[in-house]
Design an enzyme around this catalytic site. Structure first.
Site, PDB file in Angstrom:
ATOM      1  N   HIS A  82       0.866  -1.194   0.000  1.00 45.13           N
ATOM      2  CA  HIS A  82       0.000   0.000   0.000  1.00 45.13           C
ATOM      3  C   HIS A  82       0.897   1.237   0.000  1.00 45.13           C
ATOM      4  O   HIS A  82       1.491   1.582   1.019  1.00 45.13           O
ATOM      5  CB  HIS A  82      -0.918   0.017   1.228  1.00 45.13           C
ATOM      6  N   HIS A  88     -10.475   1.547   1.792  1.00 44.04           N
ATOM      7  CA  HIS A  88     -10.224   2.517   2.864  1.00 44.04           C
ATOM      8  C   HIS A  88     -11.449   2.432   3.765  1.00 44.04           C
ATOM      9  O   HIS A  88     -12.503   2.977   3.450  1.00 44.04           O
ATOM     10  CB  HIS A  88     -10.045   3.940   2.305  1.00 44.04           C
TER      11      HIS A  88
HETATM   12  C1  NCD Z   1      -3.243   9.228   2.027  1.00 43.44           C
HETATM   13  C2  NCD Z   1      -2.734  10.256   1.025  1.00 43.44           C
HETATM   14  O1  NCD Z   1      -2.165  11.261   1.446  1.00 43.44           O
HETATM   15  O2  NCD Z   1      -2.889  10.036  -0.188  1.00 43.44           O
HETATM   16  N1  NCD Z   1      -3.245   9.806   3.335  1.00 43.44           N
HETATM   17  C3  NCD Z   1      -3.235   9.144   4.509  1.00 43.44           C
HETATM   18  O3  NCD Z   1      -3.347   9.788   5.552  1.00 43.44           O
HETATM   19  N2  NCD Z   1      -3.065   7.847   4.578  1.00 43.44           N
HETATM   20  C4  NCD Z   1      -4.583   8.742   1.616  1.00 43.44           C
HETATM   21  C5  NCD Z   1      -5.012   7.496   2.355  1.00 43.44           C
HETATM   22  O4  NCD Z   1      -4.463   6.421   2.155  1.00 43.44           O
HETATM   23  O5  NCD Z   1      -5.938   7.595   3.164  1.00 43.44           O
HETATM   24 ZN    ZN Z   2      -3.128   5.174   1.609  1.00 47.25          ZN
END
Ligand code: NCD
Ligand code: ZN
Length: 358
Positions: free
Chosen positions: A16, A139
Site C-alpha cells: 500500500h 479505505h
Molecule cells: C493518504 C494520502 O495522502 O494520499 N493519506 C493518509 O493519511 N493515509 C490517503 C489514504 O491512504 O488515506
Molecule cells: Zn493510503
C-alpha cells in the site's frame, strides 16, 4: 542474551503506497525502490486513475522516474467510482498490469472526492470483480460527520463491510491500513480461503500504526507529521495490531501507506493527512517487531503473505538490515520544496544496508 546484529529478508513488497506524480514522484520513488522490490501503487492522483489507459500511462511515468539500474516493479490499481462498469473491471482483469481496485468512500481522505458515494452503486462492479478474482482494497472508514473520527473504522465494518462480504462472499478484499482491535479481530476470524488456501479477506498494517498511539499526535504540542488517516488510535489498539502483525497469520501483511506531502502542506492550519515513511519503512517495522521479540516473523509479513494474497511469486534476492544507530534526515528535497520523513531527526537502531550515503 545475544542480540541479533543483522537481519536478512527476502526482498519485500510494500502492498500500500502513494507515489504521487511529476516532481513529487521523482523525489519519493527512489526511497521505496531502495527498500522494496514491488509496491501496490494507490490511484488517488488528481484526477484519479480510473481507466486502464490512465494506469498504464502512470506506470510508464513511474518506470521513467526510477533511478538507473533499479528493477523495482509498480503494481497498478484503479480507483473505483460510481461510474466504474463491469466492462471496465473485465478489461482491467485482462491486462496483467492491474492488481486491484481501490474503494475510497467519497470524502474519506486525501483526493477521495471521486470516491464511491454509496456502496450499493458499486455492486455491479463488485460482482464483476468477484467473478474475475480482482481484489478490492478498502479505505475502511465512514465519512459521516456525526461519527467520531476515532470510531469511523469500526463503524465502517459494522455498517458496510459485513454486508459487503455477505453480498460477495468470494470477493478478495484487503482492509487497508487497519488501526483498531475491532478490525484486526474481524480479519483474524474470517475463515474463508480460496481453492489454493489463500485468505479471501486480508489487511495491511502500517509501521506507524504499529509503533504509535494517538498520544504521538499531541506530544508536547501538535505534531502534524503523525497525522494520517485512519488517524492513530489508543494504545490498546496499537497492541492488538502488534499481536496481529507478529502472529504469523497470512491475513496480515506489510503496507506502509507512505503518503508524502510537502512540509508546508503538513505544517499548516489545516494540514494534510499522511505520514511519509518510505525513507525508513523497514527500519520502523524492525523496531515494531523487535518490541515483541518477533524479528523472525518479519520476513513472512514483509515478503511472503502479501505476494501470496496477490498471486505473485516471491521476489528473488534479499535485503539486509544491520543493528546500527543512525539519524533519519530531518528533511529531504521534494517537488521543489521539502518533506519531513516520519521520525526525521531521530535515532533509529536498525538500518537497511548499504546506507544511502555509503
Ligand atoms: C493518504 C494520502 O495522502 O494520499 N493519506 C493518509 O493519511 N493515509 C490517503 C489514504 O491512504 O488515506
Ligand atoms: Zn493510503
Amino acid at each position: 542474551m545475544t542480540d541479533i546484529q543483522t537481519l536478512t529478508l527476502t526482498r519485500p513488497d510494500d502492498m500500500h503506497l502513494h507515489l504521487r506524480d511529476g516532481a513529487a514522484l521523482r523525489d519519493a520513488l527512489p526511497w521505496t525502490a531502495r527498500q522494496f522490490a514491488r509496491a501496490i501503487v494507490m490511484p488517488n492522483l488528481r484526477p484519479p486513475v480510473v481507466r486502464l489507459q490512465q494506469a498504464l500511462d502512470y506506470r510508464q511515468r513511474i518506470l521513467h522516474a526510477l533511478p538507473a539500474g533499479s528493477d523495482f516493479t509498480p503494481l497498478m490499481t484503479l480507483y473505483l467510482t460510481d461510474e466504474t462498469t463491469p466492462d471496465m473491471v473485465a478489461e482491467a482483469a485482462r491486462s496483467d498490469m492491474i492488481h486491484a481496485f481501490k474503494l475510497y468512500p467519497a470524502g474519506a481522505t486525501t483526493n477521495s472526492d471521486s470516491g464511491v458515494t454509496e456502496l450499493k452503486r458499486a455492486y455491479p462492479a463488485l460482482e464483476a470483480m468477484q467473478r474475475e478474482g480482482m481484489p478490492l482494497l478498502i479505505h475502511g472508514e465512514v465519512t459521516d460527520a456525526d461519527v467520531d473520527i476515532f470510531d469511523r473504522e469500526a463503524v465502517f465494518i459494522d455498517r458496510h463491510l459485513i454486508a459487503l462480504r455477505r453480498a460477495f462472499p468470494e470477493l478478495r478484499v484487503v482492509l487497508e491500513h487497519i488501526t483498531t482491535a475491532h478490525a484486526a479481530e474481524f480479519v483474524r476470524t474470517a475463515p474463508e480461503v480460496d481453492a489454493r488456501g489463500v485468505p479471501l479477506l486480508a489487511a495491511t498494517i502500517t509501521a506507524h500504526h504499529l509503533l504509535h498511539n494517538r498520544n504521538a499526535l499531541f506530544q508536547g504540542g501538535i505534531r502534524p507529521h503523525y497525522y494520517c488517516l485512519p488517524v492513530l488510535k489508543r494504545e490498546s489498539h496499537r497492541l492488538a495490531l502488534l499481536d496481529a502483525a507478529t502472529s504469523g497469520d497470512p491475513r496480515f501483511f506489510l503496507g506502509t501507506d507512505s503518503a508524502p506531502h510537502a512540509r508546508d502542506a503538513k505544517e499548516a492550519a489545516c494540514g494534510c493527512a499522511g505520514c511519509f515513511t518510505a525513507v525508513d519503512a523497514l527500519e520502523l517495522y524492525c523496531a515494531a517487531f523487535e518490541e515483541r521479540g518477533a524479528l523472525h516473523r518479519l520476513d513472512d509479513f514483509a515478503s511472503r503473505f502479501g505476494a501470496e494474497f496477490y498471486g505473485l511469486s516471491r521476489n528473488a534476492g534479499t535485503v539486509t538490515l544491520a543493528r546500527r544507530s543512525w539519524t533519519v534526515p530531518l528533511q529531504l528535497p521534494y517537488a521543489e520544496a521539502e518533506i519531513v520523513p516520519l521520525h526525521g531527526g531521530e535515532l533509529l537502531s536498525w538500518q537497511v544496508q548499504p546506507a544511502p550515503d555509503a
